[in-house]
Design an enzyme around this catalytic site. Structure first.
Site, mmCIF file in Angstrom:
data_model
loop_
_atom_site.group_PDB
_atom_site.id
_atom_site.type_symbol
_atom_site.label_atom_id
_atom_site.label_comp_id
_atom_site.label_asym_id
_atom_site.label_seq_id
_atom_site.Cartn_x
_atom_site.Cartn_y
_atom_site.Cartn_z
ATOM 1 N N GLU A 173 0.826 -1.210 0.000
ATOM 2 C CA GLU A 173 0.000 0.000 0.000
ATOM 3 C C GLU A 173 0.860 1.260 0.000
ATOM 4 O O GLU A 173 0.693 2.160 0.829
ATOM 5 C CB GLU A 173 -0.968 -0.014 1.183
ATOM 6 C CG GLU A 173 -1.988 -1.131 1.079
ATOM 7 C CD GLU A 173 -3.006 -1.161 2.205
ATOM 8 O OE1 GLU A 173 -4.106 -1.720 2.006
ATOM 9 O OE2 GLU A 173 -2.717 -0.624 3.293
ATOM 10 N N GLU A 201 -5.637 -8.049 -1.316
ATOM 11 C CA GLU A 201 -6.302 -7.901 -0.018
ATOM 12 C C GLU A 201 -7.757 -7.561 -0.261
ATOM 13 O O GLU A 201 -8.075 -6.711 -1.098
ATOM 14 C CB GLU A 201 -5.673 -6.792 0.836
ATOM 15 C CG GLU A 201 -4.341 -7.130 1.446
ATOM 16 C CD GLU A 201 -3.861 -6.061 2.426
ATOM 17 O OE1 GLU A 201 -4.727 -5.446 3.100
ATOM 18 O OE2 GLU A 201 -2.651 -5.828 2.499
#
Length: 479
Positions: free
Chosen positions: A176, A377
C-alpha cells in the site's frame, strides 16, 4: 461467458508484523510495528518511542506463525491455496537495517517457509516491506525522509532475491505504498515517527517531508525492480496500492472535479509512477498548491523509468463519496474518511461495503494500464463467536467474499486480465488499523484475545470450507 483463467492464483494474504510474532528471537531486531501498542476502534493504538512497561505490543507474539508455520501452511493447502501472500520481516534479515551482512538465522527461517510452501505446490507471493522497517532506521534517519534508506533497502532486496531466487517468483516491493499520499498513512508506510508518541490517527502532517519520503520509496522500489529484471528475468515484480473507489456524492460539477482530484492523488499517483515510470502531469499543480518541493538528484527520473513493474496489485475494502459541501459528515469508521453513501451497508467497524465498487475499480485500473492485476487484499473484519462445540459460523464473511468474487467475475467478463485473489487475513491476525484481535478477518480462527490470553489453537470457520469449494471449482461454486 469468460471465467477465471486456468491457473488463477487463489489464496490468502498475511503480513509478518501482524502474524509472525517472535519479534526478538533468533537475531531479529525491533521494527516500527514492534513499537505499536494494542488499541480498539474507539481507543486507537499508539506508536511509542520506547517500549513502555505494562503495555501490550501485539506484534511481539501476534498469532505465532514463526513457530506454527508448518501447521498453518498445511491448513492453507487443505483449503486449496495456489498462492500464499506473505511478507518478509526486514529486521529479521537486517536487525538494524544497516548491517553489511544479513542475519543467517532469519534467512533460514524463510527458507523453511518457502520449502513448506513448495511441498504443497503453493506459490509464495512475497511483500518485501509491509508496513514495517527496522526501528534503528527511524532513530538514525527518521525513516524514509532520508535518502540513506534507499541503499539499505536495496541491499536487503538483493540479499533476499539472491537467496530465494529458486523459491519465489512473485514479489511486491511495498505494501500500500500510496498510503504515503495521506496524512494517516505516514506512520507505518513511511516510518516518519521520530520523537512521536501518540495515536496513529493523530499524526502531525508535514506534506513536503511526506512526499519526499514517498519519492525515496519509489526510487527504492524502482532500483529493486531493475536489479530483479537484470539478474532474475523469471521474477515477476509488482506494485501494491490501497485502492478506494470514490464517487461524487452529487452531480454537482464541483463534486465531480473534487472526486477526480482525490482519485488522482490517492489511487493513481504511485501506480502511474511505478507502471509508467514518470511523475504524472496532475502532480505539478497539486505540489504547487500544497507548497511541496521534492528534491531530486540528476538520475532520479531515469531510475524511475528503468524500474517499472510487471503487474498491478491492490487491496480493496471499501468505497467513499466525495462532496465539497461541508454540511455532509464523514463516515467515522471508514479508514480513509469520506462521506457516507446512503446506498451501502457498513461493517461492524463502520467500513462501507461495496462489492460493485471492486468491479468498477478493476475496469478503471485495467483500462489505464493494460497489465495483469491481482486483488491481494479484500476481507471483512468482524466479531466472531466461538461456539461451545468449537465451531465458528461466519456466514457474514462468506456473504461478503461471495459478493466480491461475483463482481470479480463480472470484471473478468468485461475483459479485465485478473490473475489472482488473496483475501486478507486468511487466518486471524492482529488488525493493522486498530491493533486488536477482536477484529477478525480469517477463515481460520486463532484462540488469541486482546488481553493477551489464549492458547493460539487453530480452528476452521465455516468460511474455510466454503472457500475450499470456491477454489476447487475455480470460482464457479459460490453457494
Amino acid at each position: 461467458m469468460k471465467k477465471f483463467c486456468d491457473g488463477f492464483l487463489w489464496g490468502g494474504a498475511t503480513a509478518a508484523n501482524q502474524y509472525e510474532g517472535a519479534w526478538n528471537l533468533d537475531g531479529k531486531g525491533p521494527s516500527v510495528s514492534d513499537m505499536c501498542t494494542n488499541g480498539t476502534h474507539t481507543n486507537p493504538k499508539r506508536v511509542t518511542t520506547v517500549l513502555e512497561e505494562n503495555t501490550r505490543y501485539p506484534s511481539h507474539e501476534a498469532t505465532d506463525f514463526y513457530h506454527r508455520y508448518k501447521e498453518d501452511i498445511a491448513l492453507f493447502a487443505e483449503m486449496g491455496f495456489k498462492v500464499f501472500r506473505m511478507s518478509i520481516a526486514w529486521s529479521r534479515i537486517y536487525p538494524t537495517g544497516m548491517e553489511e551482512t544479513p542475519n543467517e538465522e532469519g534467512l533460514r527461517f524463510y527458507d523453511k517457509v518457502f520449502d513448506e510452501c513448495k511441498k504443497y505446490q503453493i506459490e509464495p507471493l512475497v511483500t518485501i516491506s509491509h508496513y514495517e522497517m527496522p526501528y534503528a532506521l527511524i532513530e538514525k534517519y527518521n525513516g524514509w525522509e532520508s535518502r540513506e534508506c534507499i541503499g539499505h533497502y536495496v541491499r536487503y532486496c538483493k540479499t533476499i532475491f539472491d537467496r530465494y531466487q529458486d523459491k519465489v517468483k512473485y514479489w511486491l516491493t511495498f505494501n500500500e505504498i500510496n498510503a504515503g499520499t495521506l496524512p494517516l498513512g505516514s506512520v507505518l508506510s513511511l516510518g516518519t515517527i521520530r520523537g512521536y508518541s501518540g495515536p496513529v490517527t493523530e499524526v502531525w502532517d508535514r506534506p513536503n517531508e511526506r512526499f519526499q519520503a514517498l519519492h525515496h520509496q519509489l526510487l527504492a522500489s524502482a532500483q529493486a525492480v531493475k536489479y530483479a529484471h537484470e539478474n532474475y528475468p523469471k521474477f515477476r515484480m509488482g506494485d501494491m496500492n490501497l485502492f478506494c473507489t470514490m464517487y461524487p456524492l452529487t452531480c454537482n460539477p464541483d463534486d465531480v472535479i473534487a472526486t477526480q482530484k482525490e482519485m488522482q492523488m490517492m489511487n493513481w499517483f504511485c501506480s502511474d509512477i511505478q507502471i509508467r515510470g514518470i511523475y504524472p502531469y496532475y502532480a505539478d499543480r497539486y505540489f504547487e498548491e500544497k507548497g511541496i518541493r521534492i528534491i531530486m538528484e540528476e538520475n532520479d527520473k531515469e531510475i524511475l523509468r528503468e524500474g517499472t513493474v510487471d503487474f498491478y496489485t491492490c487491496s480493496y475494502y471499501m468505497s467513499n463519496c466525495v462532496s465539497t459541501d461541508p454540511k455532509h459528515a464523514k463516515v467515522s469508521g471508514n479508514l480513509l474518511g469520506g462521506i457516507a453513501n446512503p446506498y451501502l451497508k457498513s461493517s461492524d467497524w463502520g467500513w462501507q461495503i461495496d462489492p460493485q465498487g471492486l468491479r468498477y475499480a478493476l475496469n478503471e485500473i485495467y483500462s489505464r494500464y493494460g497489465i495483469p492485476i491481482m486483488v491481494v487484499e479484500n476481507g471483512l473484519g468482524a466479531v466472531d463467536e466461538l461456539e461451545e462445540d468449537g465451531s465458528i459460523h461466519d456466514l457474514y464473511r462468506i456473504n461478503y467474499l461471495r459478493k466480491h468474487i461475483l463482481q470479480m467475475k463480472e470484471a473478468v467478463q468485461d475483459g479485465v486480465d485478473l490473475i489472482g485473489y488473496t483475501p486478507w487475513g486468511c487466518i486471524d491476525l492482529v488488525s493493522a488499523s486498530t491493533g486488536e484481535m477482536a477484529k477478525r478477518y480469517g477463515m481460520i480462527y486463532v484462540e488469541k484475545y486482546d488481553d493477551g490470553t489464549g492458547n493460539l489453537n487453530r480452528r476452521k470457520k465455516d468460511s474455510f470450507y466454503w472457500y475450499q469449494k470456491v477454489i476447487s471449482s475455480n470460482g464457479e461454486i459460490l453457494d
